[in-house]
Design an enzyme around this catalytic site. Structure first.
Site, PDB file in Angstrom:
ATOM      1  N   ASN A 131      34.379  40.201  38.179  1.00  0.00           N
ATOM      2  CA  ASN A 131      34.475  41.295  37.196  1.00  0.00           C
ATOM      3  C   ASN A 131      33.732  41.027  35.884  1.00  0.00           C
ATOM      4  O   ASN A 131      33.166  41.956  35.309  1.00  0.00           O
ATOM      5  CB  ASN A 131      35.937  41.685  36.941  1.00  0.00           C
ATOM      6  N   GLU A 229      43.655  31.996  34.905  1.00  0.00           N
ATOM      7  CA  GLU A 229      43.603  33.309  34.243  1.00  0.00           C
ATOM      8  C   GLU A 229      43.720  34.339  35.355  1.00  0.00           C
ATOM      9  O   GLU A 229      42.789  34.499  36.156  1.00  0.00           O
ATOM     10  CB  GLU A 229      42.271  33.505  33.494  1.00  0.00           C
ATOM     11  N   CYS A 263      41.048  42.270  33.578  1.00  0.00           N
ATOM     12  CA  CYS A 263      42.437  41.784  33.633  1.00  0.00           C
ATOM     13  C   CYS A 263      43.217  42.224  32.403  1.00  0.00           C
ATOM     14  O   CYS A 263      44.436  42.274  32.440  1.00  0.00           O
ATOM     15  CB  CYS A 263      42.467  40.276  33.815  1.00  0.00           C
ATOM     16  N   GLU A 433      42.267  29.574  27.144  1.00  0.00           N
ATOM     17  CA  GLU A 433      40.838  29.310  27.004  1.00  0.00           C
ATOM     18  C   GLU A 433      40.426  29.734  25.596  1.00  0.00           C
ATOM     19  O   GLU A 433      41.173  30.398  24.887  1.00  0.00           O
ATOM     20  CB  GLU A 433      40.048  30.102  28.046  1.00  0.00           C
TER      21      GLU A 433
HETATM   22  P1  TAP Z   1      39.953  36.488  44.171  1.00  0.00           P
HETATM   23  O1  TAP Z   1      39.994  36.659  45.628  1.00  0.00           O
HETATM   24  O2  TAP Z   1      41.111  35.859  43.489  1.00  0.00           O
HETATM   25  O3  TAP Z   1      38.600  35.702  43.832  1.00  0.00           O
HETATM   26  C1  TAP Z   1      38.281  35.089  42.599  1.00  0.00           C
HETATM   27  C2  TAP Z   1      37.398  33.878  42.849  1.00  0.00           C
HETATM   28  O4  TAP Z   1      38.125  32.911  43.632  1.00  0.00           O
HETATM   29  C3  TAP Z   1      36.137  34.175  43.657  1.00  0.00           C
HETATM   30  O5  TAP Z   1      35.097  33.337  43.204  1.00  0.00           O
HETATM   31  C4  TAP Z   1      36.564  33.815  45.057  1.00  0.00           C
HETATM   32  O6  TAP Z   1      35.508  33.507  45.923  1.00  0.00           O
HETATM   33  C5  TAP Z   1      37.412  32.587  44.815  1.00  0.00           C
HETATM   34  N1  TAP Z   1      38.355  32.296  45.884  1.00  0.00           N
HETATM   35  C6  TAP Z   1      38.887  33.158  46.790  1.00  0.00           C
HETATM   36  N2  TAP Z   1      39.704  32.507  47.630  1.00  0.00           N
HETATM   37  C7  TAP Z   1      39.685  31.205  47.269  1.00  0.00           C
HETATM   38  C8  TAP Z   1      40.322  30.035  47.770  1.00  0.00           C
HETATM   39  N3  TAP Z   1      41.164  30.072  48.791  1.00  0.00           N
HETATM   40  N4  TAP Z   1      40.067  28.855  47.155  1.00  0.00           N
HETATM   41  C9  TAP Z   1      39.247  28.785  46.103  1.00  0.00           C
HETATM   42  N5  TAP Z   1      38.597  29.860  45.599  1.00  0.00           N
HETATM   43  C10 TAP Z   1      38.833  31.057  46.149  1.00  0.00           C
HETATM   44  O7  TAP Z   1      39.730  37.862  43.463  1.00  0.00           O
HETATM   45  P2  TAP Z   1      38.843  39.053  44.032  1.00  0.00           P
HETATM   46  O8  TAP Z   1      38.785  39.108  45.508  1.00  0.00           O
HETATM   47  O9  TAP Z   1      37.572  38.959  43.311  1.00  0.00           O
HETATM   48  O10 TAP Z   1      39.692  40.281  43.523  1.00  0.00           O
HETATM   49  C11 TAP Z   1      40.961  40.610  44.096  1.00  0.00           C
HETATM   50  C12 TAP Z   1      41.909  41.045  42.987  1.00  0.00           C
HETATM   51  O11 TAP Z   1      42.070  39.983  42.050  1.00  0.00           O
HETATM   52  C13 TAP Z   1      41.430  42.188  42.134  1.00  0.00           C
HETATM   53  O12 TAP Z   1      41.601  43.414  42.700  1.00  0.00           O
HETATM   54  C14 TAP Z   1      42.224  41.961  40.879  1.00  0.00           C
HETATM   55  O13 TAP Z   1      43.531  42.476  41.022  1.00  0.00           O
HETATM   56  C15 TAP Z   1      42.265  40.492  40.762  1.00  0.00           C
HETATM   57  N6  TAP Z   1      41.251  39.952  39.855  1.00  0.00           N
HETATM   58  C16 TAP Z   1      41.636  39.584  38.641  1.00  0.00           C
HETATM   59  C17 TAP Z   1      40.705  39.073  37.759  1.00  0.00           C
HETATM   60  C18 TAP Z   1      41.139  38.640  36.429  1.00  0.00           C
HETATM   61  S1  TAP Z   1      40.050  38.374  35.299  1.00  0.00           S
HETATM   62  N7  TAP Z   1      42.376  38.464  36.154  1.00  0.00           N
HETATM   63  C19 TAP Z   1      39.384  38.948  38.134  1.00  0.00           C
HETATM   64  C20 TAP Z   1      39.000  39.337  39.416  1.00  0.00           C
HETATM   65  C21 TAP Z   1      39.956  39.811  40.270  1.00  0.00           C
HETATM   66  P3  TAP Z   1      34.789  34.628  46.859  1.00  0.00           P
HETATM   67  O14 TAP Z   1      33.529  34.837  46.173  1.00  0.00           O
HETATM   68  O15 TAP Z   1      34.592  34.010  48.168  1.00  0.00           O
HETATM   69  O16 TAP Z   1      35.690  35.809  46.894  1.00  0.00           O
END
Ligand code: TAP
Length: 452
Positions: A131, A229, A263, A433
């Protein structure tokens, strides 16, 4: 070899195809980072500061290119993308002030001298979501490098392009090989190795609460340090005594910025019952006025969602039975568009009030008095952010102290400044952070007693 296609979410066109880093390549990078750390921690404070300033200047010189990359890769509006690249520059300049100011204590003791040192941790793994690919990366790598750590960084698979460019700029600025490495790859591969590889001494994770909990559990096996975060369900609380016109005019930007993929999005608007109808009347033109469209156009205020899958998830919050008050606009044609949407939930248990939508959907609910506002604001497992609109300064302070969230703003929706602390209460995260103590999250305190 596994590859991934990077897609422009505003056009659905493939921007480029990239090779993904494997587990074995991740291990090799972590080992390079470990070796590079021996020299990096020994670089004189003034020299480390100068390298970080040069890195900041390289980012500034390439600001427009970085911003355009983010428009193409993440669908961010060009205005936001320029701010984000500028934020990376500013975080690096701020971090450049750290090496010469990483002060320990001299503590009075009998029979000798007692001093403390802030030692670097070693290799730090930073895992970044899609994001805000640039700022969230920099909030981790800036202070981590400044405190003498080396960094391996995994961007989200959907949005790796700006992080890759930042890795190149660090090298061009003179940051030595192996000190800051960007590893585009899958979370389940690269991110998991950060958790399990013993040479990685800390993981900084930003993303979903679900994955954050897995990372914390995985890190527990090695008592590995972790900063999390995670998600949010922040409240924008509007009291009857507020400047209602301003509160209504700004509310859309407090939730629909970055298409709600933030977020800190104020995705629940709580309005005092006596002004509820008037507020909705004022909110409607403000929502319809949000300019949704081509993110590369200077006047655009909201772009597309990141992917088709994410749009389907966002859309699932607006069910046929959901009471939609009104919506904004969206362009026709290709792109993962979703219009700004205002809903009036039936019950506090409605999914749209309890779960993070991470898209341009906001729920508006009435409250009776100050105590009721605080109760509703805190009726969530999250605690990241929030806003309070009132002209009574005493109330602003009482409610600020009552709301369980890490970042609040009164009569505004600002959350993030690189020199103030950022992070969440409850399931929104762990640790902080940015801010004056940013470096301390990347050091161990060592106490040394010298007998005299
Ligand atoms: P996540 O699945 O949590 O991904 C965030 C980061 O973690 C990505 O770089 C992801 O890699 C990595 N990741 C995923 N699974 C992992 C694991 N088992 N071990 C280590 N790293 C891992 O978030 P998303 O898919 O982007 O979004 C899903 C939901 O998360 C959103 O709809 C939202 O609700 C929430 N979200 C919150 C924030 C903040 S700032 N709070 C930011 C983004 C998303 P990949 O590139 O392989 O996915």
């Amino acid at each position: 070899m596994t590859t991934t296609q990077v897609v422009n979410p505003a056009t659905e066109q493939v921007v480029t195809t990239l090779e993904l880093v494997s587990a074995a390549e991740t291990d090799a990078a972590i080992e390079r980072a470990q070796r590079a750390g021996v020299d990096w921690r020994a670089v004189a404070p003034g020299d480390r500061a100068r390298l970080l300033r040069r890195f900041a200047e390289a980012v500034d010189a390439n600001l427009e290119q970085l911003a355009q990359l983010e428009v193409a890769n993440a669908g961010h509006t060009i205005g936001n993308a320029r701010w984000e690249a500028g934020n990376v520059r500013d975080v690096l300049h701020f971090a450049a002030g750290i090496p010469e100011r990483l002060l320990g204590n001299q503590i009075p003791v009998a029979g000798g001298v007692d001093i403390t040192f802030h030692e670097p941790l070693g290799v730090v793994g930073v895992i970044v979501p899609w994001n805000f690919p640039m700022p969230i990366a920099a909030w981790g790598f800036g202070p981590a490098l400044a405190a003498g750590n080396t960094v391996v960084l995994k961007p989200a698979e959907l949005t790796p392009l700006t992080a890759i460019r930042l890795g190149e700029l660090a090298l061009e600025a003179g940051v030595p090989e192996g000190v800051f490495q960007v590893l585009p790859g899958k979370g389940s591969v690269v991110g998991q190795r950060f958790v399990t590889h013993p040479a990685v001494r800390k993981v900084v994770f930003t993303g979903s609460t679900e994955v954050g909990k897995e990372i914390m559990a995985g890190c527990a096996r090695q008592v590995k340090r972790v900063t999390l975060e995670l998600g949010g369900k922040s409240a924008n609380i509007v009291f009857a005594d507020a400047d209602l016109e301003r509160a209504a005019a700004t509310a859309p930007y407090g939730v629909f910025d970055n298409a709600g993929q933030d977020c800190c999005a104020r995705s629940r608007i709580l309005v005092q019952r006596s002004v509820f109808d008037r507020f909705l009347e004022l909110l409607e033109p403000a929502v319809r006025g949000v300019r949704v469209g081509d993110p590369a156009a200077e006047s655009t205020e909201m772009g597309p969602l990141i992917s088709a899958a994410h749009r389907a998830r966002v859309a699932s919050f607006v069910e046929p039975s959901t009471k939609v008050a009104f919506t904004g606009t969206q362009p026709d044609g290709p792109g993962f568009w979703y219009p700004p949407t205002v809903v009036l939930p039936d019950a506090p248990s409605d999914r749209v009030l309890t779960e993070e939508v991470f898209g341009p959907v906001v729920a508006v609910v009435p409250f009776e008095d100050e105590a009721d506002a605080v109760r509703i604001a805190n009726d969530t497992e999250y605690g990241l952010s929030g806003s309070i609109w009132t002209n009574d300064v005493g109330r602003a302070l009482r409610v600020s102290r009552g709301v369980e969230a890490g970042n609040l703003s009164v009569n505004s929706h600002s959350s993030v400044r690189y020199w103030t602390p950022f992070g969440g209460f409850k399931q929104s995260g762990l640790g902080r952070e940015l801010g004056p103590d940013a470096a301390l999250a990347f050091t161990e305190t060592k106490n040394v007693f010298i007998a005299t």
